[in-house]
Design a protein around this motif. Structure first.
Motif, PDB file in Angstrom:
ATOM      1  N   VAL A   3     -10.489  -9.904  -6.238  1.00 15.09           N
ATOM      2  CA  VAL A   3      -9.932  -8.722  -6.881  1.00 15.09           C
ATOM      3  C   VAL A   3      -8.939  -8.071  -5.926  1.00 15.09           C
ATOM      4  O   VAL A   3      -9.266  -7.781  -4.783  1.00 15.09           O
ATOM      5  N   SER A   4      -7.728  -7.869  -6.394  1.00 16.35           N
ATOM      6  CA  SER A   4      -6.771  -7.081  -5.614  1.00 16.35           C
ATOM      7  C   SER A   4      -6.439  -5.829  -6.407  1.00 16.35           C
ATOM      8  O   SER A   4      -6.446  -5.840  -7.641  1.00 16.35           O
ATOM      9  N   LEU A   5      -6.199  -4.748  -5.684  1.00 17.90           N
ATOM     10  CA  LEU A   5      -5.816  -3.513  -6.353  1.00 17.90           C
ATOM     11  C   LEU A   5      -4.596  -2.932  -5.669  1.00 17.90           C
ATOM     12  O   LEU A   5      -4.398  -3.092  -4.473  1.00 17.90           O
ATOM     13  N   SER A   6      -3.751  -2.293  -6.472  1.00 16.15           N
ATOM     14  CA  SER A   6      -2.538  -1.706  -5.935  1.00 16.15           C
ATOM     15  C   SER A   6      -2.109  -0.545  -6.814  1.00 16.15           C
ATOM     16  O   SER A   6      -2.344  -0.535  -8.022  1.00 16.15           O
ATOM     17  N   GLU A   7      -1.493   0.436  -6.174  1.00 16.02           N
ATOM     18  CA  GLU A   7      -0.897   1.541  -6.910  1.00 16.02           C
ATOM     19  C   GLU A   7       0.546   1.156  -7.199  1.00 16.02           C
ATOM     20  O   GLU A   7       1.320   0.937  -6.274  1.00 16.02           O
TER      21      GLU A   7
ATOM     22  N   ALA B 118      -3.319   9.283 -11.497  1.00 16.43           N
ATOM     23  CA  ALA B 118      -3.422   8.251 -10.473  1.00 16.43           C
ATOM     24  C   ALA B 118      -3.533   6.923 -11.211  1.00 16.43           C
ATOM     25  O   ALA B 118      -4.292   6.803 -12.163  1.00 16.43           O
ATOM     26  N   VAL B 119      -2.753   5.943 -10.772  1.00 17.93           N
ATOM     27  CA  VAL B 119      -2.690   4.661 -11.486  1.00 17.93           C
ATOM     28  C   VAL B 119      -3.028   3.526 -10.526  1.00 17.93           C
ATOM     29  O   VAL B 119      -2.500   3.463  -9.413  1.00 17.93           O
ATOM     30  N   LEU B 120      -3.907   2.640 -10.952  1.00 19.76           N
ATOM     31  CA  LEU B 120      -4.260   1.445 -10.184  1.00 19.76           C
ATOM     32  C   LEU B 120      -4.111   0.212 -11.057  1.00 19.76           C
ATOM     33  O   LEU B 120      -4.564   0.206 -12.201  1.00 19.76           O
ATOM     34  N   ASP B 121      -3.492  -0.818 -10.520  1.00 16.43           N
ATOM     35  CA  ASP B 121      -3.467  -2.128 -11.162  1.00 16.43           C
ATOM     36  C   ASP B 121      -4.482  -3.010 -10.455  1.00 16.43           C
ATOM     37  O   ASP B 121      -4.474  -3.106  -9.217  1.00 16.43           O
ATOM     38  N   LEU B 122      -5.362  -3.638 -11.223  1.00 20.42           N
ATOM     39  CA  LEU B 122      -6.375  -4.550 -10.681  1.00 20.42           C
ATOM     40  C   LEU B 122      -6.130  -5.930 -11.259  1.00 20.42           C
ATOM     41  O   LEU B 122      -5.888  -6.063 -12.463  1.00 20.42           O
ATOM     42  N   GLU B 123      -6.216  -6.942 -10.395  1.00 25.10           N
ATOM     43  CA  GLU B 123      -6.058  -8.303 -10.911  1.00 25.10           C
ATOM     44  C   GLU B 123      -6.833  -9.294 -10.072  1.00 25.10           C
ATOM     45  O   GLU B 123      -7.204  -9.021  -8.936  1.00 25.10           O
ATOM     46  N   GLY B 124      -7.074 -10.442 -10.668  1.00 24.68           N
ATOM     47  CA  GLY B 124      -7.780 -11.514  -9.985  1.00 24.68           C
ATOM     48  C   GLY B 124      -8.943 -12.020 -10.813  1.00 24.68           C
ATOM     49  O   GLY B 124      -9.351 -11.392 -11.793  1.00 24.68           O
ATOM     50  N   PRO B 125      -9.515 -13.166 -10.412  1.00 21.37           N
ATOM     51  CA  PRO B 125     -10.597 -13.770 -11.198  1.00 21.37           C
ATOM     52  C   PRO B 125     -11.870 -12.935 -11.248  1.00 21.37           C
ATOM     53  O   PRO B 125     -12.688 -13.107 -12.142  1.00 21.37           O
ATOM     54  N   GLY B 126     -12.043 -11.993 -10.327  1.00 24.38           N
ATOM     55  CA  GLY B 126     -13.241 -11.167 -10.322  1.00 24.38           C
ATOM     56  C   GLY B 126     -13.055  -9.791 -10.922  1.00 24.38           C
ATOM     57  O   GLY B 126     -13.941  -8.952 -10.821  1.00 24.38           O
TER      58      GLY B 126
ATOM     59  N   GLU C  52      -4.237 -11.700 -18.681  1.00 24.18           N
ATOM     60  CA  GLU C  52      -5.554 -12.336 -18.724  1.00 24.18           C
ATOM     61  C   GLU C  52      -6.533 -11.717 -17.735  1.00 24.18           C
ATOM     62  O   GLU C  52      -7.611 -11.297 -18.096  1.00 24.18           O
ATOM     63  N   ASP C  53      -6.163 -11.661 -16.466  1.00 21.16           N
ATOM     64  CA  ASP C  53      -7.028 -11.102 -15.433  1.00 21.16           C
ATOM     65  C   ASP C  53      -6.350  -9.926 -14.737  1.00 21.16           C
ATOM     66  O   ASP C  53      -6.431  -9.778 -13.518  1.00 21.16           O
ATOM     67  N   ARG C  54      -5.685  -9.090 -15.519  1.00 27.01           N
ATOM     68  CA  ARG C  54      -4.968  -7.951 -14.935  1.00 27.01           C
ATOM     69  C   ARG C  54      -5.155  -6.719 -15.814  1.00 27.01           C
ATOM     70  O   ARG C  54      -4.903  -6.773 -17.018  1.00 27.01           O
ATOM     71  N   PHE C  55      -5.601  -5.636 -15.194  1.00 28.09           N
ATOM     72  CA  PHE C  55      -5.847  -4.383 -15.890  1.00 28.09           C
ATOM     73  C   PHE C  55      -5.131  -3.242 -15.177  1.00 28.09           C
ATOM     74  O   PHE C  55      -4.921  -3.293 -13.963  1.00 28.09           O
ATOM     75  N   ARG C  56      -4.786  -2.213 -15.921  1.00 33.62           N
ATOM     76  CA  ARG C  56      -4.248  -0.980 -15.360  1.00 33.62           C
ATOM     77  C   ARG C  56      -5.226   0.139 -15.695  1.00 33.62           C
ATOM     78  O   ARG C  56      -5.643   0.297 -16.844  1.00 33.62           O
TER      79      ARG C  56
END
Length: 195
Positions: free
Chosen positions: A22-26, A113-121, A161-165
């Motif tokens: 899982v990676s997260l970024s603003e 506040a905004v975070l993008d999360l992505e990855g297989p987990g 697919e594996d990316r959420f905001r």
């Protein structure tokens, strides 16, 4: 008299982290404007949105993607959020100029506040704190749902697919970040990287 120079700072300080799975970024340079429909102006707003961004108005709980990467989120029957690449506090001015008298517009960029999360987990991390069923068969790629995550108000959008905001009020930005970071760390420790 002392002189001070203030500089704008994003709610999460431009954070970028990778937890392995899982990676997260603003996201940088993101503008947010709230759009309200004047009484009896639904058709006029729909026409303006179609003409300006080439898309249909989304229903509540969904989003549409228009030109220039703009996402229009259906927040309630008469309110939408426009989320798009924008430097500086100009989101409301840009949207108001584009839509003219078809909408009432207010600036919201500093309010979220905004975070993008992505990855297989990513789903494994989110399911620990999010009550929504994020299975891809149920949570489509155009959904934008409001929910509570550990008592914090959050808008959850699936971008791919594996990316959420995730969007949460900036007044609780550090609690929001801590919640997401803790959940991501826990799936790494627990070895749970499945979706």
């Amino acid at each position: 008299m002392a002189e001070f120079e203030l500089a704008p700072r994003s709610p999460l300080g431009g954070i970028r982290q990778d937890f392995g799975g899982v990676s997260l970024s603003e996201p940088a340079g993101l503008g947010i404007a709230a759009i309200a429909v004047p009484r009896g102006g639904d058709a006029a707003l729909a026409d303006a949105v179609r003409a300006v961004w080439g898309m249909e108005l989304p229903t509540v709980g969904r989003y549409s993607i228009g030109t220039d990467g703009l996402r229009l989120i259906g927040m309630s029957p008469d309110q939408f959020f426009a989320v798009f690449p924008c430097e500086g506090p100009d989101a409301a001015r840009i949207v108001a100029t584009a839509l003219g008298e078809a909408a009432w517009v207010t600036e919201q960029s500093d309010a979220w506040a905004v975070l993008d999360l992505e990855g297989p987990g990513v789903r494994a991390a989110l399911e620990r704190v999010c009550p929504l069923d994020l299975h891809p068969d149920l949570f489509a790629a155009d959904l934008a749902q409001r929910t509570l995550m550990e008592h914090l108000s959050v808008i959850v959008m699936r971008l791919a697919e594996d990316r959420f905001r995730l969007m949460s009020p900036s007044s609780s930005a550090l609690s929001f970040l801590h919640m997401v970071e803790t959940s991501a760390r826990n799936i790494v420790r627990g070895g749970d990287h499945g979706a």
